[in-house]
Design a protein around this motif. Sequence first.
Motif, PDB file in Angstrom:
ATOM      1  N   LYS A 263       0.895  -1.226  -0.134  1.00 46.74           N
ATOM      2  CA  LYS A 263       0.163  -0.128   0.105  1.00 46.74           C
ATOM      3  C   LYS A 263       1.219   1.413  -0.025  1.00 46.74           C
ATOM      4  O   LYS A 263       0.449   2.381  -0.398  1.00 46.74           O
ATOM      5  CB  LYS A 263      -0.903  -0.089   1.146  1.00 46.74           C
TER       6      LYS A 263
ATOM      7  N   GLN B  73       2.207   1.752  -3.688  1.00 45.75           N
ATOM      8  CA  GLN B  73       1.262   2.286  -4.357  1.00 45.75           C
ATOM      9  C   GLN B  73       0.766   3.507  -4.154  1.00 45.75           C
ATOM     10  O   GLN B  73       0.617   4.520  -4.943  1.00 45.75           O
ATOM     11  CB  GLN B  73      -0.159   1.231  -4.414  1.00 45.75           C
ATOM     12  N   LYS B  74       0.863   3.988  -2.881  1.00 48.35           N
ATOM     13  CA  LYS B  74       0.433   5.396  -2.406  1.00 48.35           C
ATOM     14  C   LYS B  74       1.510   6.230  -2.861  1.00 48.35           C
ATOM     15  O   LYS B  74       0.859   7.397  -3.353  1.00 48.35           O
ATOM     16  CB  LYS B  74       0.105   5.377  -1.014  1.00 48.35           C
TER      17      LYS B  74
ATOM     18  N   TYR C 236      -0.014  -4.470  -8.667  1.00 45.24           N
ATOM     19  CA  TYR C 236      -0.530  -3.935  -7.527  1.00 45.24           C
ATOM     20  C   TYR C 236      -1.704  -5.189  -6.880  1.00 45.24           C
ATOM     21  O   TYR C 236      -2.523  -5.608  -7.873  1.00 45.24           O
ATOM     22  CB  TYR C 236      -1.301  -2.582  -7.433  1.00 45.24           C
TER      23      TYR C 236
ATOM     24  N   VAL D 253      -1.131  -4.255 -13.691  1.00 48.75           N
ATOM     25  CA  VAL D 253      -2.129  -2.854 -13.827  1.00 48.75           C
ATOM     26  C   VAL D 253      -1.711  -2.262 -15.163  1.00 48.75           C
ATOM     27  O   VAL D 253      -2.014  -1.040 -15.313  1.00 48.75           O
ATOM     28  CB  VAL D 253      -2.059  -2.055 -12.562  1.00 48.75           C
TER      29      VAL D 253
ATOM     30  N   ASN E  10       0.633   2.872 -13.063  1.00 47.14           N
ATOM     31  CA  ASN E  10      -0.486   2.590 -12.392  1.00 47.14           C
ATOM     32  C   ASN E  10       0.154   1.730 -11.207  1.00 47.14           C
ATOM     33  O   ASN E  10      -0.566   1.412 -10.419  1.00 47.14           O
ATOM     34  CB  ASN E  10      -1.630   1.557 -13.327  1.00 47.14           C
TER      35      ASN E  10
ATOM     36  N   CYS F 121      -3.828  10.329 -10.487  1.00 42.04           N
ATOM     37  CA  CYS F 121      -4.705   9.463  -9.419  1.00 42.04           C
ATOM     38  C   CYS F 121      -4.624   7.873  -9.989  1.00 42.04           C
ATOM     39  O   CYS F 121      -4.767   7.663 -11.201  1.00 42.04           O
ATOM     40  CB  CYS F 121      -6.298   9.717  -9.298  1.00 42.04           C
ATOM     41  N   VAL F 122      -4.336   6.890  -9.148  1.00 39.21           N
ATOM     42  CA  VAL F 122      -4.152   5.537  -9.335  1.00 39.21           C
ATOM     43  C   VAL F 122      -5.030   5.088  -8.119  1.00 39.21           C
ATOM     44  O   VAL F 122      -5.245   5.452  -7.302  1.00 39.21           O
ATOM     45  CB  VAL F 122      -2.603   4.965  -9.443  1.00 39.21           C
ATOM     46  N   HIS F 123      -5.477   3.643  -8.409  1.00 38.52           N
ATOM     47  CA  HIS F 123      -6.117   2.839  -7.347  1.00 38.52           C
ATOM     48  C   HIS F 123      -5.315   2.947  -6.142  1.00 38.52           C
ATOM     49  O   HIS F 123      -4.112   2.607  -6.196  1.00 38.52           O
ATOM     50  CB  HIS F 123      -6.200   1.636  -7.896  1.00 38.52           C
ATOM     51  N   ASP F 124      -5.895   3.356  -5.120  1.00 40.90           N
ATOM     52  CA  ASP F 124      -5.119   3.474  -3.665  1.00 40.90           C
ATOM     53  C   ASP F 124      -4.054   4.428  -3.508  1.00 40.90           C
ATOM     54  O   ASP F 124      -3.254   4.228  -2.783  1.00 40.90           O
ATOM     55  CB  ASP F 124      -5.026   2.044  -3.307  1.00 40.90           C
TER      56      ASP F 124
ATOM     57  N   CYS G  55      -4.579   7.985  -4.571  1.00 45.29           N
ATOM     58  CA  CYS G  55      -5.319   9.401  -4.722  1.00 45.29           C
ATOM     59  C   CYS G  55      -5.070  10.261  -3.732  1.00 45.29           C
ATOM     60  O   CYS G  55      -5.305   9.857  -2.657  1.00 45.29           O
ATOM     61  CB  CYS G  55      -6.544   9.001  -5.178  1.00 45.29           C
TER      62      CYS G  55
END
Length: 660
Positions: free
Chosen positions: A533, A536-537, A558, A563, A575, A648-651, A653
Amino acid sequence: MIRVSSSIYVYTQVVPIPLSFSCIFDLGLIDYNVNQTIKGEKMKSFCISIQVLIIVPSLLICLVLAHAHVIGEQPLAKIDVLNTILALRDDASINADPVVLGLKGEDIERVTVQLQSPNPSIDDWVGVFSPAKFNSSNCYSAEDTKDLQPYICSAPIKYNYANYSSSDYTKTGKASLIFQLINQRADFAFALFAGGLSSPKLIAVSNSISFANPKAPLYPRLATGKSWDEMTVTWTSGYNIDEAVPFVEWARLGSRMTRSPAGTLTFNRKSMCGAPARTVGWRDPGFIHTSFLKDLWANSVYIYRLGHLLSSGSYVWSKYYKFKSSPYPGQDSLQRVIIFGDMGKAERDGSNEYNNYQPGSLNTTDQLIKDLKNIDIVFHIGDIVYANGYISQWDQFTSQVEPIASTVPYMIGSGNHERDWPNSGSFYDGTDSGGECGVPAETMFYTPAENRAKFWYSTDYGMFHFCIADTEHDWREGTEQYSFIEKCLASVDRQKQPWLIFAAHRVLGYSSDYYYGLEGSFEEPMGRESLQKLWQKYKVDMAFYGHVHNYERTCPIYQNQCVNSEKSHYSGVVNGTIHVVAGGGGSHLSTFSQVNTSWSLYKDYDYGFVKLTAYNHSSLLFEYKKSRDGKVYDSFTISRDYRDVLACVHDGCEPTTLAS
């Protein structure tokens, strides 16, 4: 599956194993001999005892050792030093020439050893001992304080079989060997043994030889400091501070020389956590000096040399070296990074049977030296030397990488073979460090860590920001290291430093390693659960690992899902994070799982390293090169703008509001 320890598993079903096992079982305690065959080479049988705390109602129990612990044995550990029998013979002889080495300032010399035995055998071998007087009257015991009294209580620094270069030795009883020696602050003697490595009988001892100045300052290692305009220089000598004052004389090319003082560290036998580092593997490491060269001009060439001011007022100097200072963080210029793990050391004279232990080490080293003008910084992410408690091997390694480390920053990470030891604070309770428990690694090499006993740190190089984790300490959420990792990732200004790199020794991300596959998670246990996480963040571009001795690249990924469908060119928003195993630096190779992992784009069962080239803030080239030829076997490019990093990407943003 029942976990018995961090490296041994008990299975209640049959699983395919690429090794041959001969198991002898007993209730309560299981002893088993492992006869291992890999690529047609039969490894030495060994016995391991483990305590099984429960009774498994199964007809067949398979014991599988984790990849990092099965293959390979520190060659010096094969010698049963303490059981040496004194059997000197007048009709056996061994002589070494030349007697004085380094008369022209050399720190590496080749020595010819002539030997003769009345009863030659294929098991006869020659050990190189330093200091030359190795027949101590008592030995240190790691387990208790009483004296032991074998004839020899320290391992040689290297060895070779008597017939290595003389095929007719068993017929003639005469042989000649060439040993390559480096300056290690003491004299040397060569000993001829019969009886093989397991039952050594000392039959002859040579004359002693030494370097002209055994205390000379040697083997400089550069590292980035805690600020971008600082370079640290660490080196080894035989001079303590009561004998000489250490310093570095340096200047920007074309400018007047200046001098910077150096601090001095060392460690002793009692700093070690266990055997062999505390017993037969112990050797005085000398004195390790570090100087901090500050206020450097960006992207400038500097010259330097190591110096010691003796109490007599005279000076001892090293030769001159040069390096290029780091670019200013965010500076738009060509920047080239090398990343690999698990290289170890090897012997150019064929001694120590290292070709069976770390066969790719010299190839990797030589390829980097060959391309050094196109390299700016090196990251060796754990399992540095594989000394495994034989302290003399650290000098051997610093000599091997000296052409690289004296010219560009050589940044290291901590691995299991540097740190792990029971009850010493390491996350894994194994014995892979051979009792070193991190002390030689944190002393011999500088890292810009707040606490060098905890090997996590961040560093900058131009458009790159690096977060280096320490997998031998707990990284999970709620720990001190987790807080560091998040702070490191969050602190980077991606407009100035668009290329964000995470690196660690054990695979905290993704790997198709055979044993990770047996566990079913394809990662180090508990590896990515807390960290993915964060990757990704904060939109980490790439995560690099060693520990698994091969090469593998994933898709941008991810939560186990690719992705991005691209494979060789990524543009715009990526991503996810690309995970790379680059553990093929030199040590014995690791087998891939037979499971076809959907996220794996490229696998290579070979030795190699990764090179990253940032051309500017928008363009980066990734290359995987094999160590045997330096050619590129896998590559991809990334092209993007700053807005793509912000997207912005999944988890991943940033929060927004409807308020105006």
